[in-house]
Design an enzyme around this catalytic site. Structure first.
Site, PDB file in Angstrom:
ATOM      1  N   SER A   1       0.852  -1.197   0.000  1.00  7.60           N
ATOM      2  CA  SER A   1       0.000   0.000   0.000  1.00  7.60           C
ATOM      3  C   SER A   1       0.880   1.236   0.000  1.00  7.60           C
ATOM      4  O   SER A   1       2.030   1.198   0.443  1.00  7.60           O
ATOM      5  CB  SER A   1      -0.864   0.029   1.263  1.00  7.60           C
ATOM      6  OG  SER A   1      -0.060   0.373   2.391  1.00  7.60           O
ATOM      7  N   ASP A   2       0.293   2.343  -0.471  1.00  9.20           N
ATOM      8  CA  ASP A   2       0.966   3.599  -0.197  1.00  9.20           C
ATOM      9  C   ASP A   2       0.814   3.824   1.309  1.00  9.20           C
ATOM     10  O   ASP A   2      -0.032   3.219   1.972  1.00  9.20           O
ATOM     11  CB  ASP A   2       0.333   4.742  -1.023  1.00  9.20           C
ATOM     12  CG  ASP A   2       1.309   5.915  -1.152  1.00  9.20           C
ATOM     13  OD1 ASP A   2       1.164   6.698  -2.098  1.00  9.20           O
ATOM     14  OD2 ASP A   2       2.229   6.014  -0.314  1.00  9.20           O
ATOM     15  N   TRP A   3       1.612   4.688   1.820  1.00 13.85           N
ATOM     16  CA  TRP A   3       1.694   4.846   3.274  1.00 13.85           C
ATOM     17  C   TRP A   3       0.410   5.484   3.821  1.00 13.85           C
ATOM     18  O   TRP A   3       0.155   6.664   3.599  1.00 13.85           O
ATOM     19  CB  TRP A   3       2.926   5.676   3.636  1.00 13.85           C
ATOM     20  CG  TRP A   3       4.172   4.846   3.862  1.00 13.85           C
ATOM     21  CD1 TRP A   3       4.938   4.807   4.991  1.00 13.85           C
ATOM     22  CD2 TRP A   3       4.795   3.928   2.955  1.00 13.85           C
ATOM     23  NE1 TRP A   3       6.008   3.953   4.846  1.00 13.85           N
ATOM     24  CE2 TRP A   3       5.939   3.373   3.608  1.00 13.85           C
ATOM     25  CE3 TRP A   3       4.509   3.495   1.651  1.00 13.85           C
ATOM     26  CZ2 TRP A   3       6.773   2.437   3.007  1.00 13.85           C
ATOM     27  CZ3 TRP A   3       5.332   2.553   1.061  1.00 13.85           C
ATOM     28  CH2 TRP A   3       6.452   2.039   1.707  1.00 13.85           C
ATOM     29  N   GLY A   4      -0.383   4.662   4.437  1.00 11.07           N
ATOM     30  CA  GLY A   4      -1.642   5.167   4.971  1.00 11.07           C
ATOM     31  C   GLY A   4      -2.788   5.040   4.009  1.00 11.07           C
ATOM     32  O   GLY A   4      -3.865   5.585   4.233  1.00 11.07           O
TER      33      GLY A   4
END
Ligand code: GLC
Length: 729
Positions: free
Chosen positions: A225-228
């Protein structure tokens, strides 16, 4: 740990350990499981240099290479591969197992704050350069992370905006990049994006991450995932997000374990992601990392950064003022960016350079004499007439003036988009003052993405786009200005006359939580060509200090079933200097069932030629180069008819062309006159618009009757998620 351990580990890991394995243990680190000898690995940004954080926003020194917008302008697969390999080597030296790059984003609007982190407005150029970059990185035993998948074409509202895009556009433009990269480079990881796609968060979108990415594109690596970007960890695992990365990771490990124990998530689905994460860890474990760079390697990477900066520099306009004469005359160097380089944009890609060389230093090393004038303030947008006068005085006494212009820091970054593509007015005032002296003037644009150059560009003698070109960008552009390097950069994004002409202008940045890609497949040059709009400088444009001639075009249809066609032509260096030409191949479908771009890039070759030397270039086309995506029949369709084959020096400088006839693709069902092309729902209706019902409505089945398929809102059907069976090639 080796790949042969994966099956055993899946058997031995507990559910809690598996859930933990699917989340980072720290912002840049995966989760170890000491009990079973599973060690963690490190991730680090970014696309043009290693940002190995030692403390928040503090990172170890690394080579700041030219950003992707500059690399995109090289059109040079080999060079981009070498930059990728250098990045992989530097990542390995810092014990980074996965480098978070390259960017795959199409440049839908010139305003995107992260355009500097991406290659182009065209999926073929982007895909080919991303393949070269990833192969380079991964040749060093370090994984790449193609990002962000998908449709993160703006920073405004990026964490939640829903990109409303039709399936044909997705498949022909935005998905096509990932499809090519998966097939030709097999990135260890693919990072999904924050935004929603037709209402569904990318990190939780099974159609995107499983149906398309894995089942159709054949991706076998690990989706992070992208961060968050994960809002519901269970839904994300079910959709195909294998590893959640975040700045506060591991928030939902217990929820994930509970979901399996409670039966909400199948154990097999959990194990599917566990396997992919273990395979990533095994890949990372198979190479040694942490071997420091030697002094020679650090110097060689700086030299490569300079070479790449020069190769990405685009000479847009030249009345003969370029190349400058080294060692003679006086050069007035105007503009703070000559002494305070603007080498990169802001955000997660920010690199702490190993060293910085400025253009001013490079001028002082090569020019006869140099007069420097800062010209304008970078912190105050107001005019400074004293600085203007100083710049004019320097220009008046010089043989040539070189003026560095660009928007100010903080205008191009992750997290927000640009408000304008104009050069700041106080800088244009300095340019006016310089050109009024009558001294021949060259402008160097220092910017991550394109700028508006109307109308002033017609009053200068030379115009060069230098991009964000890294720690050695200064000497790199000076190498081009003085002819030490013969320019071969070509625009990878169109320079529009004005922002209002750009394809996303009317719909960017969206409203009420949605941004509609109403231009469809017509982004970049596809748009400007469709509307026959004048542009300041077209996609693919760039001058050399020599000249090239194209001749002897031969187009041969090899197989009318598969659409195999070869295109051969000769490029000759007709000038007095060695140089490189970027020969571009475009295809236009003149008789399509659907509206198609006038031309689409379907191949390119960068050929290096000595004066008088010729090269025979042969490029191959296949079915996908002629086909469009038919959403009704969920397949790539080649319409029979005439196709125009164009070869040239830019999308608007066609030197050779020919037409060929190809039949309908015999391998797929022909279009029939009663196939309703407007209906993309299940169960193809025969749609007869003249079949009026008693209320005078045409074809009653198309008016939603309660309980019928038509009555279900399109989105509730998951948009276009019910279909898709694309085959590449
Ligand atoms: C950021 C960016 C992504 C980057 C990641 C880690 O939000 O969107 O490109 O790799 O987080 O910094």
């Amino acid at each position: 740990m080796s790949p042969s351990d994966v099956d055993r580990l899946i058997d031995e890991l507990t559910i809690e350990e598996k859930a933990a394995l699917l989340s980072g243990s720290a912002p840049w680190e995966s989760t170890p499981v000491e009990r079973l000898g599973i060690t963690s690995i490190w991730f680090a940004d970014g696309p043009h240099g290693i940002r190995r954080e030692t403390a928040p926003l503090v990172s170890l020194p690394a080579t700041c290479f030219p950003t992707q917008s500059c690399l995109g302008a090289t059109w040079d697969r080999d060079l981009v591969h070498r930059v990728g390999a250098a990045l992989g080597r530097e990542a390995s030296a810092q014990d980074v197992a996965v480098l978070l790059g390259p960017g795959l984003t199409m440049k839908r609007t010139p305003l995107n704050g992260r355009n500097f982190e991406n290659f182009s407005e065209d999926p073929r150029l982007t895909g080919e350069l991303a393949v070269a970059y990833i192969r380079g990185v991964q040749s060093q035993g370090v994984g790449a992370s193609l990002k962000p998948f998908a449709l993160n074409n703006q920073e405004t509202f990026r964490h939640w905006v829903s990109v409303e895009v039709d399936e044909r556009t997705f498949r022909e433009i935005y998905g096509a990049v990932t499809e090519r990269v998966v097939r030709d480079a097999e990135p260890w990881t693919i990072m999904n994006s924050y935004n929603r796609v037709n209402g569904v968060f990318a990190a939780q979108d099974a159609w995107l991450l499983t149906t398309v990415l894995r089942e159709e594109y054949g991706y076998a690596g690990t989706v992070i995932s992208d961060w968050g970007a994960v809002h519901d960890r269970v839904a994300a695992v079910a959709a195909g997000t294998d590893l959640e990365m975040d700045f506060t990771p591991g928030r939902e490990v217990s929820a994930l374990a509970h979901a399996v124990r409670s039966g909400r998530l199948e154990q097999s689905v959990l194990d599917r992601s566990v396997r992919r994460v273990l395979e990533l860890l095994a890949r990372a474990a198979s190479t040694e990392r942490g071997i420091p760079l030697s002094r020679e390697e650090i110097d060689a990477h700086h030299a490569l950064a300079r070479e790449a900066a020069a190769a990405g520099t685009v000479v847009l306009r030249n009345d003969g003022v370029l190349p400058l004469s080294p060692g003679s005359g006086t050069v007035a160097v105007v503009g703070r960016y000559a002494a305070e380089p603007r080498m990169q944009g802001g955000g997660s890609a920010l690199v702490n350079p190993t060293r910085v060389e400025t253009a001013l230093e490079a001028f002082q090393a090569v020019a006869g004499s140099v007069a420097y004038a800062p010209g304008f303030s970078l912190t105050d947008s107001a005019r400074d007439e004293a600085l203007e006068s100083e710049a004019a005085a320097a220009a008046a006494e010089a043989d040539v003036a070189v003026v560095f212009l660009g928007q100010t820091d903080g205008t191009e970054s992750e997290g927000y988009d640009r408000a304008t593509i104009d050069v700041p007015d106080n800088q244009l005032r300095v340019l006016d003052a310089v050109t009024l002296t009558g001294t021949p003037t060259v402008v160097v644009l220092v910017n991550g993405s394109v700028l508006r150059v109307e109308p002033w560009h017609e009053s200068v003698n030379g115009l060069v786009h230098g991009w964000f070109s890294g720690q050695a960008g200064g000497p790199g552009v000076v190498d081009v200005l003085f002819g030490a390097v013969n320019p071969s950069g070509r625009l990878s994004e169109t320079m529009p006359v004005r922002l209002e002409d750009s394809p996303g202008f009317a719909t960017f940045p969206g409203e009420r939580g949605e941004v509609r890609y109403g231009e469809g497949v017509f982004i970049g040059y596809r748009w400007y060509d469709a509307l026959d709009l004048t542009v300041s400088y077209p996609f693919g444009h760039g001058f050399s200090y020599t000249t090239f001639e194209y001749s002897d075009l031969a187009v041969e249809v090899i197989d009318t079933t598969t659409g195999a066609v070869t295109v051969a032509f000769t490029v000759t260096n007709t000038g007095r200097r060695a140089g490189a030409e970027v020969a571009q191949l475009y295809v236009g479908d003149t008789e399509a069932t659907v509206r198609r771009p006038v031309r689409e890039l379907r191949g390119f070759a960068k050929v290096y030629l000595e004066p008088g030397e010729s090269s025979r270039v042969v490029l191959d086309l296949n079915n996908r180069d002629f086909a469009w995506y038919d959403v009704v029949d969920a397949l790539w369709r080649r319409d029979g008819g005439t196709f125009v084959i164009e070869v040239g020096a830019s999308s608007r400088d066609v030197r050779l062309s020919a037409s060929i006839e190809l039949p309908d693709d015999p391998r797929i069902p022909a279009l029939t006159e009663d196939t309703d092309l407007g209906l993309a729902l299940q169960g193809r209706h025969k749609f007869d618009p003249y079949d009026q019902d008693e209320a005078g409505r045409s074809d009653a089945r198309h008016h939603a009757q309660p309980g019928t398929v038509d009555a279900v809102p399109w989105r509730a059907l998951g948009g276009f998620r019910g279909q898709g069976s694309a085959a590449f090639g």
